[in-house]
Design a protein around this motif. Structure first.
Motif, PDB file in Angstrom:
ATOM      1  N   LEU A 170      43.324  48.260  41.909  1.00 18.49           N
ATOM      2  CA  LEU A 170      42.984  46.935  41.398  1.00 18.49           C
ATOM      3  C   LEU A 170      42.219  46.160  42.461  1.00 18.49           C
ATOM      4  O   LEU A 170      42.531  46.244  43.653  1.00 18.49           O
ATOM      5  CB  LEU A 170      44.243  46.158  41.028  1.00 18.49           C
ATOM      6  N   ALA A 171      41.227  45.402  42.025  1.00 17.82           N
ATOM      7  CA  ALA A 171      40.479  44.523  42.914  1.00 17.82           C
ATOM      8  C   ALA A 171      40.776  43.076  42.552  1.00 17.82           C
ATOM      9  O   ALA A 171      41.179  42.779  41.415  1.00 17.82           O
ATOM     10  CB  ALA A 171      38.981  44.798  42.794  1.00 17.82           C
ATOM     11  N   PRO A 172      40.618  42.137  43.493  1.00 19.57           N
ATOM     12  CA  PRO A 172      40.884  40.727  43.183  1.00 19.57           C
ATOM     13  C   PRO A 172      40.123  40.269  41.944  1.00 19.57           C
ATOM     14  O   PRO A 172      38.931  40.545  41.793  1.00 19.57           O
ATOM     15  CB  PRO A 172      40.386  40.001  44.441  1.00 19.57           C
ATOM     16  N   GLY A 173      40.844  39.596  41.070  1.00 27.16           N
ATOM     17  CA  GLY A 173      40.223  39.100  39.846  1.00 27.16           C
ATOM     18  C   GLY A 173      40.410  40.008  38.653  1.00 27.16           C
ATOM     19  O   GLY A 173      40.250  39.572  37.515  1.00 27.16           O
ATOM     20  N   LYS A 181      45.406  36.444  45.265  1.00 30.63           N
ATOM     21  CA  LYS A 181      43.951  36.297  45.336  1.00 30.63           C
ATOM     22  C   LYS A 181      43.552  35.006  46.046  1.00 30.63           C
ATOM     23  O   LYS A 181      42.473  34.921  46.644  1.00 30.63           O
ATOM     24  CB  LYS A 181      43.365  36.319  43.921  1.00 30.63           C
ATOM     25  N   GLU A 182      44.435  33.994  46.003  1.00 36.00           N
ATOM     26  CA  GLU A 182      44.130  32.699  46.597  1.00 36.00           C
ATOM     27  C   GLU A 182      44.392  32.654  48.103  1.00 36.00           C
ATOM     28  O   GLU A 182      44.061  31.655  48.749  1.00 36.00           O
ATOM     29  CB  GLU A 182      44.953  31.605  45.908  1.00 36.00           C
ATOM     30  N   THR A 183      44.991  33.678  48.680  1.00 35.63           N
ATOM     31  CA  THR A 183      45.323  33.670  50.105  1.00 35.63           C
ATOM     32  C   THR A 183      44.085  33.917  50.954  1.00 35.63           C
ATOM     33  O   THR A 183      43.027  34.282  50.447  1.00 35.63           O
ATOM     34  CB  THR A 183      46.397  34.718  50.435  1.00 35.63           C
ATOM     35  N   TYR A 184      44.257  33.747  52.252  1.00 32.48           N
ATOM     36  CA  TYR A 184      43.125  33.859  53.177  1.00 32.48           C
ATOM     37  C   TYR A 184      42.535  35.266  53.198  1.00 32.48           C
ATOM     38  O   TYR A 184      41.313  35.431  53.278  1.00 32.48           O
ATOM     39  CB  TYR A 184      43.578  33.453  54.585  1.00 32.48           C
ATOM     40  N   ASP A 185      43.380  36.282  53.148  1.00 28.07           N
ATOM     41  CA  ASP A 185      42.883  37.657  53.287  1.00 28.07           C
ATOM     42  C   ASP A 185      43.471  38.586  52.225  1.00 28.07           C
ATOM     43  O   ASP A 185      44.208  39.520  52.541  1.00 28.07           O
ATOM     44  CB  ASP A 185      43.180  38.202  54.681  1.00 28.07           C
ATOM     45  N   PRO A 186      43.156  38.353  50.952  1.00 26.80           N
ATOM     46  CA  PRO A 186      43.683  39.242  49.904  1.00 26.80           C
ATOM     47  C   PRO A 186      43.131  40.650  50.061  1.00 26.80           C
ATOM     48  O   PRO A 186      41.961  40.828  50.424  1.00 26.80           O
ATOM     49  CB  PRO A 186      43.176  38.600  48.609  1.00 26.80           C
ATOM     50  N   PRO A 187      43.940  41.664  49.842  1.00 23.46           N
ATOM     51  CA  PRO A 187      43.450  43.041  49.965  1.00 23.46           C
ATOM     52  C   PRO A 187      42.309  43.304  48.982  1.00 23.46           C
ATOM     53  O   PRO A 187      42.403  42.923  47.812  1.00 23.46           O
ATOM     54  CB  PRO A 187      44.676  43.893  49.608  1.00 23.46           C
ATOM     55  N   PRO A 188      41.236  43.939  49.427  1.00 23.72           N
ATOM     56  CA  PRO A 188      40.143  44.269  48.504  1.00 23.72           C
ATOM     57  C   PRO A 188      40.546  45.310  47.476  1.00 23.72           C
ATOM     58  O   PRO A 188      39.940  45.403  46.415  1.00 23.72           O
ATOM     59  CB  PRO A 188      39.041  44.798  49.427  1.00 23.72           C
ATOM     60  N   VAL A 189      41.589  46.090  47.809  1.00 19.05           N
ATOM     61  CA  VAL A 189      42.112  47.093  46.882  1.00 19.05           C
ATOM     62  C   VAL A 189      43.631  47.053  46.933  1.00 19.05           C
ATOM     63  O   VAL A 189      44.224  47.063  48.017  1.00 19.05           O
ATOM     64  CB  VAL A 189      41.629  48.514  47.231  1.00 19.05           C
ATOM     65  N   LEU A 190      44.262  46.983  45.768  1.00 20.48           N
ATOM     66  CA  LEU A 190      45.710  47.109  45.648  1.00 20.48           C
ATOM     67  C   LEU A 190      45.995  48.315  44.761  1.00 20.48           C
ATOM     68  O   LEU A 190      45.449  48.419  43.655  1.00 20.48           O
ATOM     69  CB  LEU A 190      46.318  45.871  44.984  1.00 20.48           C
ATOM     70  N   TRP A 191      46.847  49.206  45.239  1.00 19.57           N
ATOM     71  CA  TRP A 191      47.264  50.337  44.419  1.00 19.57           C
ATOM     72  C   TRP A 191      48.509  49.940  43.637  1.00 19.57           C
ATOM     73  O   TRP A 191      49.462  49.413  44.203  1.00 19.57           O
ATOM     74  CB  TRP A 191      47.535  51.562  45.288  1.00 19.57           C
ATOM     75  N   HIS A 192      48.484  50.185  42.350  1.00 20.87           N
ATOM     76  CA  HIS A 192      49.517  49.703  41.437  1.00 20.87           C
ATOM     77  C   HIS A 192      50.137  50.861  40.673  1.00 20.87           C
ATOM     78  O   HIS A 192      49.430  51.711  40.133  1.00 20.87           O
ATOM     79  CB  HIS A 192      48.895  48.712  40.455  1.00 20.87           C
ATOM     80  N   GLU A 240      59.510  52.125  36.302  1.00 15.58           N
ATOM     81  CA  GLU A 240      59.738  52.070  34.857  1.00 15.58           C
ATOM     82  C   GLU A 240      59.753  50.645  34.321  1.00 15.58           C
ATOM     83  O   GLU A 240      59.268  50.383  33.217  1.00 15.58           O
ATOM     84  CB  GLU A 240      61.078  52.739  34.516  1.00 15.58           C
ATOM     85  N   ARG A 241      60.295  49.705  35.113  1.00 15.85           N
ATOM     86  CA  ARG A 241      60.547  48.365  34.582  1.00 15.85           C
ATOM     87  C   ARG A 241      59.778  47.255  35.291  1.00 15.85           C
ATOM     88  O   ARG A 241      59.828  46.100  34.862  1.00 15.85           O
ATOM     89  CB  ARG A 241      62.047  48.063  34.691  1.00 15.85           C
ATOM     90  N   GLY A 242      59.083  47.588  36.367  1.00 13.57           N
ATOM     91  CA  GLY A 242      58.369  46.572  37.121  1.00 13.57           C
ATOM     92  C   GLY A 242      57.095  47.142  37.685  1.00 13.57           C
ATOM     93  O   GLY A 242      56.316  47.770  36.965  1.00 13.57           O
ATOM     94  N   ALA A 243      56.878  46.957  38.972  1.00 16.78           N
ATOM     95  CA  ALA A 243      55.647  47.464  39.584  1.00 16.78           C
ATOM     96  C   ALA A 243      55.855  47.759  41.058  1.00 16.78           C
ATOM     97  O   ALA A 243      56.617  47.077  41.748  1.00 16.78           O
ATOM     98  CB  ALA A 243      54.506  46.461  39.417  1.00 16.78           C
ATOM     99  N   ILE A 244      55.164  48.792  41.512  1.00 21.28           N
ATOM    100  CA  ILE A 244      55.035  49.129  42.925  1.00 21.28           C
ATOM    101  C   ILE A 244      53.616  48.772  43.340  1.00 21.28           C
ATOM    102  O   ILE A 244      52.655  49.164  42.684  1.00 21.28           O
ATOM    103  CB  ILE A 244      55.275  50.639  43.169  1.00 21.28           C
ATOM    104  N   LEU A 245      53.465  48.011  44.430  1.00 22.54           N
ATOM    105  CA  LEU A 245      52.146  47.624  44.915  1.00 22.54           C
ATOM    106  C   LEU A 245      51.999  47.989  46.384  1.00 22.54           C
ATOM    107  O   LEU A 245      52.952  47.893  47.154  1.00 22.54           O
ATOM    108  CB  LEU A 245      51.926  46.116  44.761  1.00 22.54           C
ATOM    109  N   SER A 246      50.792  48.396  46.762  1.00 18.93           N
ATOM    110  CA  SER A 246      50.504  48.672  48.172  1.00 18.93           C
ATOM    111  C   SER A 246      49.018  48.514  48.436  1.00 18.93           C
ATOM    112  O   SER A 246      48.190  48.885  47.607  1.00 18.93           O
ATOM    113  CB  SER A 246      50.932  50.087  48.554  1.00 18.93           C
ATOM    114  N   GLU A 247      48.695  47.948  49.602  1.00 19.92           N
ATOM    115  CA  GLU A 247      47.300  47.879  50.017  1.00 19.92           C
ATOM    116  C   GLU A 247      46.912  49.094  50.860  1.00 19.92           C
ATOM    117  O   GLU A 247      45.737  49.264  51.188  1.00 19.92           O
ATOM    118  CB  GLU A 247      47.033  46.607  50.816  1.00 19.92           C
ATOM    119  N   PHE A 248      47.896  49.936  51.174  1.00 18.80           N
ATOM    120  CA  PHE A 248      47.634  51.082  52.031  1.00 18.80           C
ATOM    121  C   PHE A 248      47.160  52.270  51.190  1.00 18.80           C
ATOM    122  O   PHE A 248      47.532  52.402  50.017  1.00 18.80           O
ATOM    123  CB  PHE A 248      48.879  51.439  52.840  1.00 18.80           C
ATOM    124  N   PRO A 249      46.342  53.134  51.773  1.00 16.75           N
ATOM    125  CA  PRO A 249      45.806  54.272  51.007  1.00 16.75           C
ATOM    126  C   PRO A 249      46.908  55.164  50.462  1.00 16.75           C
ATOM    127  O   PRO A 249      48.009  55.254  51.027  1.00 16.75           O
ATOM    128  CB  PRO A 249      44.952  55.013  52.047  1.00 16.75           C
TER     129      PRO A 249
END
Length: 367
Positions: free
Chosen positions: A84-87, A96-107, A197-206
């Motif tokens: 995912l990319a911002p927006g 997305k509103e923070t100073y340094d949002p990750p350009p890529v988030l893995w979801h 299954e019920r929520g989400a896992i997010l990471s900015e790392f490869p």
């Protein structure tokens, strides 16, 4: 936001370049016009961009872009993850509103999470029995009211918060300090699977990135950045919970903390946050909802605070406070009360939602 597959793949490639963080990636894209244009740019132009220089320019030129991106997408496909990319839909809007949002988030996980009411619950990996119980009960209560619980999947407070949200039938998000396909800690595998299954896992790392100590402070800024506020349940004098609280303050997020016994080392950090006026003292979910002036999101019922407003109106502190913040010393002088008595009354008013605390021991009337 519409984003072509080629542009997203270029963003993924930039996120793999050693020495490039969100800020430098943003500078490159601003200067070149797009992520794809970065890889087509003349080396001299890249070197001239502030913060890039010859070393990073060399890393960009040497990256086996096609092979590395293909590997990332294959790893993601194997576990049902997406980039995912911002927006884009699914990217946390507050982040997305923070100073340094990750350009890529893995979801990984539910694709329909809206993140309307995210709240972070964090703390030590070595909690007391009471701390673990407070984290679980708070997450469960907020989850039942429609809040999304955000944490970091660590042992202790994080795990208790995730479980509380899941047991409430609510949503929870775990932000990792490793790739979204890596379970860490391994002992939380079952919890990890429940969250997918019920929520989400997010990471900015490869994808495939192993947990490294330096990754976790970076992870903590995302926990606070995507949340409306951060609750520190228990924290030692040093630790990830306090780091997350500091990020939250920098990001203009509300910080809350549970008070703990003065002799408890597990509460030393969270108690200090309260003492310094950097965190608002809370005891339960009602205290959080009072601060955000929210209603029960699931049933539409107003939260019942169980306090007679007439008793609050009769308090002399209410009579001298207004919407303009006043320092506690000025409140003592105006009321003629002993400082200890003023602190007790302010705490009671704060807990009942009549008064709010600002940094520097300043207070104002909420109604």
């Amino acid at each position: 936001m519409s984003l072509s597959d080629h542009e997203k793949e270029a963003l993924i490639a930039l996120s793999l370049v050693r020495g490039l963080g969100p800020g430098r990636i943003r500078s490159l894209i601003d200067a070149c016009g797009s992520a794809r244009a970065v890889f087509a740019a003349d080396p001299g132009r890249l070197r001239a961009i502030r913060g890039i220089g010859s070393k990073i320019c060399g890393e960009i030129r040497q990256l086996d872009r096609a092979a590395q991106v293909r590997r990332q997408l294959n790893l993601a496909r194997n576990v049902g993850a997406r980039a995912l990319a911002p927006g884009q839909a699914g990217y946390p809007p507050l982040l997305k509103e923070t100073y340094d949002p990750p350009p890529v988030l893995w979801h990984r996980g539910a694709e329909d999470l809206t993140y309307d009411f995210p709240i972070a619950i964090v703390g030590t990996r070595r909690p007391t029995v009471a701390g673990r119980r407070n984290a679980y009960n708070l997450a469960r209560s907020l989850g039942e009211r429609g809040w999304t619980i955000v944490s970091g999947l660590a042992y202790g407070i994080d795990a208790a918060a995730h479980r509380g949200a899941l047991d409430a039938g609510g949503a929870t998000v775990a932000i990792l300090g490793c790739g979204a396909d890596v379970v860490y800690p391994v002992a939380n595998r079952r919890l990890f699977d429940r969250i997918v299954e019920r929520g989400a896992i997010l990471s900015e790392f490869p994808m495939g990135e192993k947990p490294e100590a330096t990754n976790f402070p970076r992870r903590n800024r995302l926990i606070s950045g995507m949340s409306k506020g951060v609750v520190v349940v228990e924290a030692f004098e040093k630790g990830g919970g306090l780091i997350t609280a500091r990020f939250a303050l920098d990001q203009n997020r509300d910080v809350f903390a549970f008070p703990g016994p003065a002799e408890s080392v597990a509460s030393a950090g969270s108690n200090r946050l309260i003492q310094a006026g950097e965190a608002k003292l809370i005891l339960n979910a009602d205290d959080v909802e009072i601060e955000f002036d929210t209603r029960n999101l699931t049933t539409g019922r107003s939260v019942v605070h169980g306090q007679d407003n007439r008793a609050q109106d009769d308090d002399p502190i209410v009579g001298i406070l207004s919407a303009d913040p006043q320092h506690i010393d000025a409140i003592c002088v105006a009321t003629g009360l002993h400082p200890a008595e003023v602190q007790i009354r302010l705490l009671r008013l704060e807990m009942n939602g009549a008064v709010s605390r600002l940094p520097g021991k300043r207070f104002y009337l909420r109604r």
